[in-house]
Write a protein that holds these residues in place. Sequence first.
Motif, PDB file in Angstrom:
ATOM      1  N   PRO A 144       0.820  -1.220   0.000  1.00 55.19           N
ATOM      2  CA  PRO A 144       0.000   0.000   0.000  1.00 55.19           C
ATOM      3  C   PRO A 144       0.854   1.270   0.000  1.00 55.19           C
ATOM      4  CG  PRO A 144      -0.708  -1.551   1.703  1.00 55.19           C
ATOM      5  CD  PRO A 144       0.596  -2.060   1.186  1.00 55.19           C
ATOM      6  N   VAL A 145       0.431   2.257  -0.774  1.00 52.39           N
ATOM      7  CA  VAL A 145       1.189   3.506  -0.873  1.00 52.39           C
ATOM      8  C   VAL A 145       1.320   4.215   0.476  1.00 52.39           C
ATOM      9  CG1 VAL A 145       1.247   5.808  -1.922  1.00 52.39           C
ATOM     10  CG2 VAL A 145       0.694   3.806  -3.324  1.00 52.39           C
ATOM     11  N   PRO A 146       0.236   4.382   1.273  1.00 48.54           N
ATOM     12  CA  PRO A 146       0.409   5.061   2.561  1.00 48.54           C
ATOM     13  C   PRO A 146       1.415   4.356   3.474  1.00 48.54           C
ATOM     14  CG  PRO A 146      -1.903   4.927   1.991  1.00 48.54           C
ATOM     15  CD  PRO A 146      -1.182   4.056   1.020  1.00 48.54           C
ATOM     16  N   TYR A 147       1.439   3.041   3.438  1.00 44.41           N
ATOM     17  CA  TYR A 147       2.393   2.253   4.232  1.00 44.41           C
ATOM     18  C   TYR A 147       3.825   2.577   3.832  1.00 44.41           C
ATOM     19  CZ  TYR A 147       4.246  -2.122   6.350  1.00 44.41           C
ATOM     20  OH  TYR A 147       4.930  -3.061   7.104  1.00 44.41           O
ATOM     21  N   ALA A 148       4.035   2.862   2.557  1.00 40.87           N
ATOM     22  CA  ALA A 148       5.374   3.181   2.072  1.00 40.87           C
ATOM     23  C   ALA A 148       5.756   4.637   2.302  1.00 40.87           C
ATOM     24  CB  ALA A 148       5.487   2.854   0.578  1.00 40.87           C
ATOM     25  N   LEU A 149       4.764   5.520   2.402  1.00 44.14           N
ATOM     26  CA  LEU A 149       5.029   6.961   2.525  1.00 44.14           C
ATOM     27  C   LEU A 149       5.036   7.441   3.977  1.00 44.14           C
ATOM     28  CD1 LEU A 149       2.878   8.440  -0.396  1.00 44.14           C
ATOM     29  CD2 LEU A 149       5.343   8.046  -0.350  1.00 44.14           C
ATOM     30  N   PHE A 150       5.004   6.534   4.937  1.00 44.62           N
ATOM     31  CA  PHE A 150       4.961   6.895   6.361  1.00 44.62           C
ATOM     32  C   PHE A 150       3.659   7.598   6.729  1.00 44.62           C
ATOM     33  CE2 PHE A 150       9.403   7.023   5.016  1.00 44.62           C
ATOM     34  CZ  PHE A 150      10.059   6.269   5.973  1.00 44.62           C
ATOM     35  N   SER A 151       2.615   7.420   5.929  1.00 42.53           N
ATOM     36  CA  SER A 151       1.364   8.133   6.207  1.00 42.53           C
ATOM     37  C   SER A 151       0.233   7.217   6.664  1.00 42.53           C
ATOM     38  CB  SER A 151       0.922   8.925   4.977  1.00 42.53           C
ATOM     39  OG  SER A 151       0.831   8.107   3.836  1.00 42.53           O
ATOM     40  N   ALA A 152       0.491   5.906   6.829  1.00 45.18           N
ATOM     41  CA  ALA A 152      -0.523   5.004   7.374  1.00 45.18           C
ATOM     42  C   ALA A 152      -0.726   5.323   8.854  1.00 45.18           C
ATOM     43  CB  ALA A 152      -0.091   3.554   7.195  1.00 45.18           C
ATOM     44  N   THR A 153      -1.959   5.425   9.277  1.00 49.77           N
ATOM     45  CA  THR A 153      -2.241   5.768  10.675  1.00 49.77           C
ATOM     46  C   THR A 153      -2.431   4.527  11.541  1.00 49.77           C
ATOM     47  OG1 THR A 153      -4.581   5.986  10.124  1.00 49.77           O
ATOM     48  CG2 THR A 153      -3.249   7.997  10.095  1.00 49.77           C
ATOM     49  N   ASP A 154      -2.862   3.431  10.961  1.00 51.00           N
ATOM     50  CA  ASP A 154      -3.087   2.204  11.720  1.00 51.00           C
ATOM     51  C   ASP A 154      -1.900   1.255  11.576  1.00 51.00           C
ATOM     52  OD1 ASP A 154      -5.635   3.084  12.450  1.00 51.00           O
ATOM     53  OD2 ASP A 154      -6.518   2.260  10.614  1.00 51.00           O
ATOM     54  N   VAL A 155      -1.825   0.309  12.478  1.00 49.00           N
ATOM     55  CA  VAL A 155      -0.799  -0.725  12.386  1.00 49.00           C
ATOM     56  C   VAL A 155      -1.081  -1.581  11.159  1.00 49.00           C
ATOM     57  CG1 VAL A 155       0.186  -2.765  13.491  1.00 49.00           C
ATOM     58  CG2 VAL A 155      -0.401  -0.757  14.870  1.00 49.00           C
ATOM     59  N   VAL A 156      -0.091  -1.750  10.302  1.00 51.57           N
ATOM     60  CA  VAL A 156      -0.247  -2.553   9.090  1.00 51.57           C
ATOM     61  C   VAL A 156       0.242  -3.977   9.326  1.00 51.57           C
ATOM     62  CG1 VAL A 156       0.399  -2.765   6.657  1.00 51.57           C
ATOM     63  CG2 VAL A 156      -0.041  -0.501   7.641  1.00 51.57           C
ATOM     64  N   VAL A 157       1.334  -4.113  10.062  1.00 55.41           N
ATOM     65  CA  VAL A 157       1.889  -5.433  10.366  1.00 55.41           C
ATOM     66  C   VAL A 157       2.103  -5.535  11.866  1.00 55.41           C
ATOM     67  CG1 VAL A 157       3.859  -6.988  10.096  1.00 55.41           C
ATOM     68  CG2 VAL A 157       2.996  -5.715   8.124  1.00 55.41           C
ATOM     69  N   GLN A 158       1.472  -6.503  12.495  1.00 56.20           N
ATOM     70  CA  GLN A 158       1.697  -6.809  13.904  1.00 56.20           C
ATOM     71  C   GLN A 158       2.629  -8.002  13.968  1.00 56.20           C
ATOM     72  OE1 GLN A 158       0.014  -5.069  16.607  1.00 56.20           O
ATOM     73  NE2 GLN A 158       1.639  -6.047  17.811  1.00 56.20           N
ATOM     74  N   ASP A 159       3.787  -7.812  14.565  1.00 59.59           N
ATOM     75  CA  ASP A 159       4.809  -8.853  14.622  1.00 59.59           C
ATOM     76  C   ASP A 159       5.153  -9.104  16.088  1.00 59.59           C
ATOM     77  OD1 ASP A 159       6.811 -10.637  14.068  1.00 59.59           O
ATOM     78  OD2 ASP A 159       8.182  -9.198  13.149  1.00 59.59           O
ATOM     79  N   GLY A 160       4.397 -10.002  16.721  1.00 61.23           N
ATOM     80  CA  GLY A 160       4.558 -10.179  18.158  1.00 61.23           C
ATOM     81  C   GLY A 160       4.181  -8.892  18.869  1.00 61.23           C
ATOM     82  N   LYS A 161       5.099  -8.374  19.662  1.00 61.05           N
ATOM     83  CA  LYS A 161       4.846  -7.113  20.366  1.00 61.05           C
ATOM     84  C   LYS A 161       5.200  -5.889  19.516  1.00 61.05           C
ATOM     85  CE  LYS A 161       5.636  -9.036  24.998  1.00 61.05           C
ATOM     86  NZ  LYS A 161       6.454  -8.928  26.235  1.00 61.05           N
ATOM     87  N   LEU A 162       5.831  -6.104  18.382  1.00 62.80           N
ATOM     88  CA  LEU A 162       6.278  -4.991  17.549  1.00 62.80           C
ATOM     89  C   LEU A 162       5.207  -4.629  16.528  1.00 62.80           C
ATOM     90  CD1 LEU A 162      10.008  -5.970  16.914  1.00 62.80           C
ATOM     91  CD2 LEU A 162       9.030  -4.609  18.771  1.00 62.80           C
ATOM     92  N   GLU A 163       4.993  -3.327  16.367  1.00 61.68           N
ATOM     93  CA  GLU A 163       3.974  -2.829  15.451  1.00 61.68           C
ATOM     94  C   GLU A 163       4.630  -2.019  14.337  1.00 61.68           C
ATOM     95  OE1 GLU A 163       1.460  -0.554  18.020  1.00 61.68           O
ATOM     96  OE2 GLU A 163       0.314  -2.325  18.666  1.00 61.68           O
ATOM     97  N   TYR A 164       4.154  -2.254  13.115  1.00 59.10           N
ATOM     98  CA  TYR A 164       4.741  -1.581  11.954  1.00 59.10           C
ATOM     99  C   TYR A 164       3.666  -0.772  11.233  1.00 59.10           C
ATOM    100  CZ  TYR A 164       8.869  -4.338  12.787  1.00 59.10           C
ATOM    101  OH  TYR A 164       9.988  -4.882  13.375  1.00 59.10           O
ATOM    102  N   ARG A 165       3.923   0.532  11.175  1.00 60.04           N
ATOM    103  CA  ARG A 165       3.045   1.454  10.457  1.00 60.04           C
ATOM    104  C   ARG A 165       3.693   1.979   9.183  1.00 60.04           C
ATOM    105  NH1 ARG A 165       1.688   2.175  15.861  1.00 60.04           N
ATOM    106  NH2 ARG A 165      -0.562   2.413  16.261  1.00 60.04           N
ATOM    107  N   ASN A 166       4.954   1.616   8.944  1.00 60.05           N
ATOM    108  CA  ASN A 166       5.592   2.042   7.703  1.00 60.05           C
ATOM    109  C   ASN A 166       6.500   0.938   7.180  1.00 60.05           C
ATOM    110  OD1 ASN A 166       8.633   2.757   8.282  1.00 60.05           O
ATOM    111  ND2 ASN A 166       7.451   3.514  10.051  1.00 60.05           N
ATOM    112  N   LEU A 167       6.627   0.904   5.876  1.00 58.96           N
ATOM    113  CA  LEU A 167       7.343  -0.161   5.195  1.00 58.96           C
ATOM    114  C   LEU A 167       8.853  -0.030   5.365  1.00 58.96           C
ATOM    115  CD1 LEU A 167       7.183  -2.629   3.372  1.00 58.96           C
ATOM    116  CD2 LEU A 167       6.829  -1.085   1.419  1.00 58.96           C
TER     117      LEU A 167
END
Length: 341
Positions: free
Chosen positions: A216-239
């Motif tokens: 997703p473009v927002p995920y790549a542009l640092f503009s996603a507001t929600d968590v896109v990838v939940q990895d255990g306790k770590l949350e990723y909002r940008n690619l």
Amino acid sequence: MYTMRNKPFIAAILLLLRLLCSLQHMGAQSIGVCYGGSGNADNLPPESEAVSLCKTQSIGKMRIYSPYPEILEPLRDSNIELIVGVPNDSLKDLADPSAAVDWVQRNIKDYSSNVKFKYIAVGNEVNPIGAAARFVLPAMQNVYKAIADAGLQNQIKVSTAVDTNLLGVFDPPSAAAFSANAGPFMEPIIGFLVSTGAPLLANIYPYFRVKYNNQPVPYALFSATDVVVQDGKLEYRNLFDALMDALYSAIEKTNGRSLDIVVSESGWPSAGGAVETIENAGTYYRNLVNHVKGGTPKRPGMAIETYLFGLFDENLKEEEIEKHFGLFYPNKQAKYGISFN
């Protein structure tokens, strides 16, 4: 012996140590740019003007892909920290120790008194099953020995630049590992970097994951507001963070837990397709500059030394999108409102 009278002294020492660490991290926050020179364009200003532009824009770091006098001379006394590249077509030559000594003498030692060399990138995105792959580690070892024999090993680190296509598994980041082809190539290189205290140089491009992997473009542009990838306790909002931490995970699984990553390229083109726009590119660069001050979920709180690709548009590149990665037009006009300091 510890007494109460020692307490103010110890507190002052601890404060000084914290200050020194903060200064070190502030230095690491400085953003650099990649400069390809005139080889990929026929309309660029001379190298001396490129260096002057960096100085006026407070750009304190530069990556060049091949050393030559026209760029090294204006870098003298510029105070610009430098990544200097060994081109892929020179790797076979530098697998010969005597050739490495000559290369270091001509391109590094002769300028080292007043050019701030920081890293030597021995090869760029070398294909792990390509013809040049077997020469990367010997060339790194020979260049390092020549640097050490010149007494410069504490100033200059020898590494190589890789890309995230070496990852066979990418998502989630904690599961990442090098591909079957890349693993045997990377393992001895990582061992060398750990032994010499050098970082791995990595070209990190969320843009290409959007272009070719439908991220997703927002995920790549640092503009996603929600968590896109939940990895255990770590949350990723940008690619960008996800790619960085995936590479860290792969390195850790290859006995490289102590290794740091320097982002030797990252960028977004301003033309050439649907997502390749001035607006998207400007958003990416501005957000990237702000973001790398704070590390990634896996390694928080540590600034990421990052080099933006590139200084100018390069009109002789073969693919249309490759012509539009410049932060500046060839007339030195800025494309985006970016503060480099």
